[in-house]
Structure formats: structure tokens, C-alpha cells
Scaffold this active site. Structure first.
Site, short mmCIF file in Angstrom:
data_model
loop_
_atom_site.label_atom_id
_atom_site.label_comp_id
_atom_site.label_asym_id
_atom_site.label_seq_id
_atom_site.Cartn_x
_atom_site.Cartn_y
_atom_site.Cartn_z
N HIS A 81 37.78 0.19 0.37
CA HIS A 81 37.08 0.09 -0.91
C HIS A 81 38.12 0.05 -2.02
O HIS A 81 39.13 0.74 -1.94
CB HIS A 81 36.14 1.30 -1.11
CG HIS A 81 35.12 1.07 -2.15
ND1 HIS A 81 35.37 1.28 -3.49
CD2 HIS A 81 33.85 0.60 -2.07
CE1 HIS A 81 34.29 0.97 -4.17
NE2 HIS A 81 33.35 0.56 -3.34
N ASP A 138 28.56 -0.06 3.51
CA ASP A 138 28.00 -1.09 4.38
C ASP A 138 28.20 -0.82 5.87
O ASP A 138 27.67 -1.56 6.70
CB ASP A 138 28.64 -2.45 4.04
CG ASP A 138 28.26 -2.93 2.66
OD1 ASP A 138 27.07 -2.81 2.33
OD2 ASP A 138 29.13 -3.40 1.92
N1 ACO Z 1 40.47 -3.93 7.53
C1 ACO Z 1 41.82 -4.04 7.69
N2 ACO Z 1 42.71 -3.93 6.68
C2 ACO Z 1 42.22 -3.72 5.45
C3 ACO Z 1 40.84 -3.60 5.20
C4 ACO Z 1 39.95 -3.70 6.30
N3 ACO Z 1 38.63 -3.60 6.13
N4 ACO Z 1 40.64 -3.41 3.88
C5 ACO Z 1 41.85 -3.40 3.31
N5 ACO Z 1 42.80 -3.59 4.24
C6 ACO Z 1 44.25 -3.59 4.04
C7 ACO Z 1 44.71 -4.86 3.32
O1 ACO Z 1 45.00 -5.89 4.23
C8 ACO Z 1 45.92 -4.34 2.58
O2 ACO Z 1 46.98 -4.23 3.50
P1 ACO Z 1 48.52 -4.47 3.00
O3 ACO Z 1 48.79 -3.40 2.00
O4 ACO Z 1 49.31 -4.36 4.24
O5 ACO Z 1 48.53 -5.85 2.40
C9 ACO Z 1 45.52 -2.93 2.17
O6 ACO Z 1 44.55 -2.51 3.16
C10 ACO Z 1 44.90 -2.83 0.79
O7 ACO Z 1 43.77 -3.69 0.76
P2 ACO Z 1 43.37 -4.61 -0.47
O8 ACO Z 1 42.83 -5.89 0.06
O9 ACO Z 1 44.51 -4.69 -1.45
O10 ACO Z 1 42.22 -3.75 -1.11
P3 ACO Z 1 41.20 -4.24 -2.21
O11 ACO Z 1 40.91 -3.08 -3.06
O12 ACO Z 1 41.69 -5.47 -2.89
O13 ACO Z 1 39.92 -4.66 -1.35
C11 ACO Z 1 37.93 -4.50 -0.08
C12 ACO Z 1 38.85 -3.82 -1.11
C13 ACO Z 1 37.58 -5.91 -0.56
C14 ACO Z 1 36.67 -3.71 0.02
C15 ACO Z 1 38.69 -4.55 1.28
O14 ACO Z 1 38.94 -3.24 1.72
C16 ACO Z 1 37.87 -5.32 2.32
O15 ACO Z 1 37.95 -6.53 2.37
N6 ACO Z 1 37.09 -4.59 3.18
C17 ACO Z 1 36.25 -5.25 4.18
C18 ACO Z 1 35.01 -5.86 3.53
C19 ACO Z 1 34.04 -4.81 3.08
O16 ACO Z 1 33.69 -3.88 3.80
N7 ACO Z 1 33.52 -4.96 1.84
C20 ACO Z 1 32.52 -4.06 1.27
C21 ACO Z 1 33.12 -3.16 0.23
S1 ACO Z 1 31.90 -2.07 -0.44
C22 ACO Z 1 30.97 -3.06 -1.44
O17 ACO Z 1 31.42 -3.97 -2.04
C23 ACO Z 1 29.56 -2.81 -1.52
#
Ligand code: ACO
Length: 430
Positions: free
Chosen positions: A306, A363
Site C-alpha cells: 500500500h 483487497d
Molecule cells: N508484490 C511484490 N512486490 C511489491 C508489491 C507486491 N504486491 N508491492 C510493492 N512491491 C515492491 C515494489 O516492487 C518495490 O520494490 P523495489 O523497492 O525493489 O523497487 C517496493 O515494493 C515498493 O513498491 P512501490 O511500487 O514503490 O509502492 P507504491 O506505493 O508505488 O505502490 C501499490 C503501492 C500500487 C499498492 C503496490 O504495492 C502494488 O502494486 N500492490 C499490488 C496491487 C494491489 O494490491 N493494489 C491494491 C492497493 S489497495 C487499494 O488501492 C484499494
């Protein structure tokens, strides 16, 4: 709000930036005159560190895992309120009295039908059209049928919101009935908001549906937990689109489109697809964890991570518990619950997820409950939209009423394209 200043030094010039503090201690620097004063903009892709407004609706502390609507803790609201009470709270700022709630329920019931001409629209979508696309289209077109849209008093706002929230529920249920070729079931005056939805979804002329109180209670809880989450992608979309002066329906329609994405509300569908894939792969957790950790693989653990929460998402904790209880109450044995729990356990003990503070989000478990209720996977994000509506409306209203700070949303950029060059006439281009 207490205000003092930060000092910014650029080359040998110093500038004062006013400091702002929110009622729960959020801190910000006001950079609104930065460009005018310094010639610099701030660059912040994905708005990782940008506040777009002041808001009195919802407070999130992502470090401590706190979520409050209008000052009330989410766990208390989810435990002790109905969705309709929480809608009222988000819109008006106070929990309703008995009389206010009765009147608001009446208003919701009064506005539950959609214009019969709109029903023909459903016939012109292809049979496997996405329910999110249908919802966004139908909400956009509501402005043609219900153009009266003043929300400048509490009563007018409640009326507009009751219409939209009630009709969206009807549209959602009708789109499902149309998709399976069954006759539409109209809303009933004697049923609650959630009871009505379940009845419209599952009642059939050949087999009347009996509304189960435990399902109504679970649905209430789920909708409350989704009702607002401050400046997330879809809410910011509603505010941005609305800031151009477009009507509420069009703004909400845009918010629905933003929510559709698998990185946002669409994650609840993606979770189920991921859990099913693991199931069909003989529970090969290692393979999926490895894929999620591979920077060259676009696969992510859906329902994990998140932007704001760097600890447990408080909504996920409540939903996980509700999930276990609902499946038990319905006597449903879904292998996906066990897979989800195992996946969570593996991820939470894995250095990759620990270092990045990746926890289950809202989710991760919600789809398993919807499945147990009989709601098809492609409608999960519609369920999220039904829950998020009051938040979108409250934010739209707050933005419209903020006559002091309201401005059209218009970010800047750093241009990196070709420098000014001489035009090449068509005949000279070879
Ligand atoms: N699985 C694996 N790795 C992940 C995940 C995940 N679900 N989420 C983040 N990471 C990793 C990224 O690859 C990144 O790694 P790095 O530092 O080595 O590059 C690090 O964790 C930070 O992640 P960001 O993408 O910078 O985090 P951001 O805040 O931009 O994104 C998000 C948040 C979009 C929710 C992301 O965690 C994601 O895509 N999760 C999966 C989709 C999801 O569940 N979305 C629902 C969110 S809740 C809502 O909107 C209602």
C-alpha cells in the site's frame, strides 16, 4: 492549525515556506508560491509526497495503521454502524440521530429506481461486457436523466447522494441480471440498503430469495470498510475531474474508471485470479513468491502493499476475521481461504516483504467473502465502487465548497523533448 516557516536555500538565495499542521499532526510545507518566488517547481511522480488539498473527512496514519472517518475509528464503525449511517457521517460530518437516519433511509428508498429508459441501455452491451465499464457509463449518463444537481445545503447534498448511492446499487444488480439473462428484480421499500442489493441480485421468479441477516451484516461491514480512504487514486480522480467544473455524475464516473485498475480497486479480482492460479498449480507457493520478488517479472502479489500503510492495513485485519466468520456461518469450504492464509504467512516471514513493509491490504481477503456470497468475480470491483461512493461524493462536495483554496487541478512538468527546431516542409523530408 499552527503555522511557522521552513527555510529553503537555492544557490545563495533563501526563501520562507509556511509550515502547516493538521489536527492529527500531519505536517506539510506550503509551496504554492514556489514557482513565482524561485522559478522552480517540485517534481513528484506518482504524488509520493504531494498533498493536493486540506480535508476534514478521513484520517489515515500509515505508520500506525490507523483509519478514522470524521474522527471515529474504523473498527468501531464497522462493528456498530450500518452502511447508511456511515454514508450520513461521511457526508454531513456527524453520526445521524434516529430521526435523521429514518429520513435518510426514506430518501434512499425513494430514489432506488432508475428511469425505465435507462434499462434499454443494458441490452446494447456485449454479453461479456465488464460490469465496471457498464457502471461507469451508466453513472455518467445519469446526468441526462437527473440533471437537478444542487448540493449547497445539507438537505440538498443528502438528496443528491441518496439518489446516486441508491441508483448505483440498482444499476449494479441490474447489470448482473442482464449478464445472466434473468429478469430484473426491482428494489423493495421494505428492505434495507444491503438486503435490497442481495435480493435484487439473487431473487428469481422461480425461487424467491430469503435475505440472510448474517450476509446483510457482512455486506454492511464490507461497504463501511471501503467507504473512504482520503486522497487515493480514484478519489483524487473525482476531485481532479470535478475541479474542471464538470457535474458530480461525470466526476464519479471517472472515479469508477480509476478504481477499475488492478493496482487499485481491481486488485480484489486479481487476488482471486492469483489464488486460483496457485491452486491449479498444486499450491506451488514458492513459484509465485519468486515471481513476485523478481524485478524483471511484472507479477506482483495482488492484495499486498500500500502506498500509505507501512504496517497492517486495519481494514484487512477486520476483513480477514469477517471472512473466516462468514465462510463458517455459510458452511462454505473454499480452498482459496487456506491458500490466502498460507500465502500471507509465507510473505510475512520473507525478508523481501518485511524490508519493503508489504502487508495484506483491503483487497486481499474481500474477494473470498464475495465469492461465498455468490457474487461473480468480475463484479468484485463494482462492490468496491458501491462502498466507495459516499467517500467520492463527500470529497467532491468538500472540494466544491472550498471556495478559498479551490483551483482547477493542473500539475506541471519538466519538459524533456526536442528543443525548438526549424520546421521541415513535407517535400524536403525524403
Ligand atoms: N508484490 C511484490 N512486490 C511489491 C508489491 C507486491 N504486491 N508491492 C510493492 N512491491 C515492491 C515494489 O516492487 C518495490 O520494490 P523495489 O523497492 O525493489 O523497487 C517496493 O515494493 C515498493 O513498491 P512501490 O511500487 O514503490 O509502492 P507504491 O506505493 O508505488 O505502490 C501499490 C503501492 C500500487 C499498492 C503496490 O504495492 C502494488 O502494486 N500492490 C499490488 C496491487 C494491489 O494490491 N493494489 C491494491 C492497493 S489497495 C487499494 O488501492 C484499494
Amino acid at each position: 492549525m499552527s503555522e511557522n516557516h521552513a527555510i529553503l536555500t537555492i544557490k545563495d538565495q533563501t526563501y520562507e515556506l509556511p509550515l502547516i499542521e493538521g489536527s492529527e499532526g500531519d505536517k506539510a510545507m506550503d509551496i504554492r508560491t514556489l514557482l513565482k518566488d524561485t522559478g522552480y517547481i517540485t517534481l513528484d511522480s506518482g504524488y509520493m509526497n504531494t498533498g493536493s488539498c486540506k480535508s476534514a473527512i478521513t484520517f489515515v496514519d500509515g505508520q500506525k495503521g490507523i483509519l478514522n472517518y470524521r474522527g471515529y475509528a474504523i473498527d468501531e464503525l464497522a462493528e456498530r454502524c450500518s452502511f447508511v449511517e456511515v454514508v450520513y457521517l461521511l457526508l454531513i460530518g456527524e453520526l445521524p440521530t434516529r430521526e435523521q437516519l429514518k429520513n435518510f433511509r426514506e430518501l434512499m428508498a425513494k430514489h432506488a429506481l432508475i428511469h425505465e429508459d435507462m434499462i434499454h441501455f443494458f441490452d446494447h452491451f456485449p454479453p461479456n461486457a465488464s460490469p465496471m465499464s457498464i457502471l461507469s457509463t451508466m453513472v455518467n449518463t445519469l446526468c441526462n436523466f437527473y440533471p437537478e444537481l444542487t448540493a449547497d445545503t445539507d438537505d440538498a447534498l443528502l438528496s443528491v447522494a441518496a439518489r446516486l448511492i441508491s441508483k448505483v446499487r440498482t444499476i449494479a444488480a441490474f447489470s448482473y441480471k442482464k449478464s445472466i439473462g434473468h429478469p430484473l428484480v426491482y428494489p423493495r421499500y421494505d428492505l434495507s440498503y444491503c438486503g435490497n442489493f442481495l435480493n435484487m441480485m439473487f431473487d428469481k421468479p422461480v425461487r424467491p430469495y430469503v435475505v440472510k441477516p448474517e450476509l446483510v451484516a457482512t455486506l454492511n461491514k464490507l461497504l463501511i470498510l471501503h467507504a473512504d480512504h482520503e486522497q487515493n487514486c480514484s478519489t483524487s480522480t473525482v476531485r481532479l475531474v470535478g475541479s474542471a467544473g464538470v457535474n458530480l455524475y461525470a466526476s464519479i464516473s471517472a472515479g469508477i474508471s480509476a478504481l477499475w485498475g488492478p493496482l487499485h480497486g481491481g486488485a480484489n479480482q486479481a487476488v482471486i485470479k492469483m489464488l486460483e492460479a496457485i491452486h491449479h498449480d498444486n499450491n506451488d507457493f514458492e513459484k509465485y513468491i519468486k515471481k513476485a520478488k523478481d524485478p524483471n517479472d511484472p507479477f506482483l502479489l495482488s492484495g499486498f502493499g500500500h502506498r500509505v500503510y507501512k504496517t497492517f492495513d486495519p481494514r484487512a485485519t477486520i476483513i480477514k476475521e469477517a471472512c473466516e466468520q462468514t465462510l463458517k456461518a455459510l458452511n462454505v469450504d473454499d480452498p482459496l481461504l487456506e491458500i490466502a492464509e498460507k500465502l500471507e504467512e509465507i510473505a510475512r516471514n520473507d525478508d523481501y516483504f518485511i524490508k519493503r513493509n508489504l502487508y495484506p491490504n483491503v483487497d486481499f481477503y474481500s474477494g473470498i467473502i464475495y465469492r461465498a456470497m455468490g457474487i461473480p468475480t468480475d463484479m468484485f470491483t463494482v462492490m468496491f465502487a458501491m462502498g466507495r461512493l459516499p467517500g467520492w461524493i463527500a470529497h467532491w462536495q468538500e472540494m466544491i465548497q472550498d471556495t478559498k483554496d479551490r483551483k482547477i487541478g493542473r500539475p506541471r512538468q519538466i519538459y524533456t523533448g526536442a528543443k525548438k527546431r526549424k520546421f521541415v516542409p513535407f517535400d524536403e523530408r525524403g
